[in-house]
Design a protein around this motif. Structure first.
Motif, short mmCIF file in Angstrom:
data_model
loop_
_atom_site.label_atom_id
_atom_site.label_comp_id
_atom_site.label_asym_id
_atom_site.label_seq_id
_atom_site.Cartn_x
_atom_site.Cartn_y
_atom_site.Cartn_z
N TYR A 157 0.84 -1.21 0.00
CA TYR A 157 0.00 0.00 0.00
C TYR A 157 0.87 1.25 0.00
CZ TYR A 157 -2.97 3.75 1.63
OH TYR A 157 -3.61 4.95 1.74
N LEU A 158 1.88 1.28 0.87
CA LEU A 158 2.78 2.44 0.92
C LEU A 158 3.47 2.66 -0.42
CD1 LEU A 158 4.54 2.00 4.40
CD2 LEU A 158 2.72 3.60 3.82
N SER A 159 3.87 1.57 -1.07
CA SER A 159 4.64 1.67 -2.30
C SER A 159 3.85 2.29 -3.44
CB SER A 159 5.13 0.27 -2.73
OG SER A 159 6.01 -0.26 -1.76
N PHE A 160 2.53 2.09 -3.42
CA PHE A 160 1.71 2.61 -4.51
C PHE A 160 0.90 3.85 -4.15
CE2 PHE A 160 2.50 -1.70 -6.01
CZ PHE A 160 2.78 -1.47 -7.36
N PHE A 161 0.55 4.01 -2.89
CA PHE A 161 -0.37 5.08 -2.52
C PHE A 161 0.18 6.09 -1.52
CE2 PHE A 161 -2.95 1.33 -3.63
CZ PHE A 161 -3.63 1.84 -4.73
N ARG A 162 1.25 5.75 -0.81
CA ARG A 162 1.84 6.69 0.14
C ARG A 162 3.36 6.71 -0.02
NH1 ARG A 162 -0.75 8.88 4.39
NH2 ARG A 162 1.08 10.22 4.23
N ARG A 163 3.79 7.08 -1.20
CA ARG A 163 5.22 7.08 -1.50
C ARG A 163 5.99 8.11 -0.69
NH1 ARG A 163 6.52 5.59 -7.76
NH2 ARG A 163 5.33 3.65 -7.80
#
Length: 198
Positions: A141-147
């Protein structure tokens, strides 16, 4: 880089008490149930083991929770504990102790719930893999939406780890595929709740 550990043992315990406690539980339970040949420890193992029949037919619902801490082979406990120690600290720091442990347990339980619904009735299972894959899901999730919360190098590492882990999931023996997949999905789904949308 999220996944480089530079702390000594005492610093690790102080900085990441939840990860430390979970790892200690893994190791202690493994030694008790798989190394020491005492009947009382085998009874503990039988009580903690995940079993779809005993949950669905006998109503032993604690078995959706307790398998998260139990491992049945040296390879399994080493892989899961190593993954926890490597990938857990950054999440414990970002989420805080309470939110992290709640998320970790939730993702592990979700993996076991779907094992109950999708897996064979007589299936027995154990391991923290659902929760571990849940952590991978949070990183996904972080990799795609909370970079803004994860550096480029860590994104690359976690994406490779997820691909390799999924390949191993479908090619290895005696692996709870349901816990892996639905733990991962639970982590991605939980991402916007625990991290929020940018």
């Amino acid at each position: 880089m999220f996944f480089v550990r530079t702390e000594n043992f005492q610093q690790f315990i102080r900085y990441y008490p939840v990860i430390t406690a979970l790892a200690a539980i893994h190791i202690i339970l493994f030694i008790m149930t798989e190394v020491i040949p005492l009947n009382v420890f085998q009874e503990i193992k039988a009580f903690l083991l995940g079993n779809n029949y005993l949950v669905q037919v006998e109503g032993e619902y604690w078995r959706l929770f307790t398998p998260i801490f139990l491992h049945l082979s040296l390879t399994h406990v080493v892989f899961n504990t190593f993954s926890l120690v490597l990938f857990g600290p950054a999440l414990e720091v970002m989420l805080g102790k309470v939110k992290f442990i709640l998320a970790y347990l939730f993702m592990g339980i979700i993996g076991n719930v779907f094992t109950l619904f999708v897996g064979p009735l007589l299936m027995s299972h154990a391991g923290a893999s659902g929760a571990i894959f849940g952590m991978f899901g949070l990183y996904l999730y972080l990799s795609f939406f909370r970079r803004d919360l994860i550096d480029h190098q860590s994104r690359q590492v976690i994406l490779v780890i997820i691909v390799v882990s999924l390949v191993m999931t479908f090619t290895g023996a005696n692996i709870n595929v349901y816990a892996h997949l639905f733990g991962l999905i639970a982590g991605v789904a939980l991402g916007p709740i625990v991290f929020g949308n940018k």
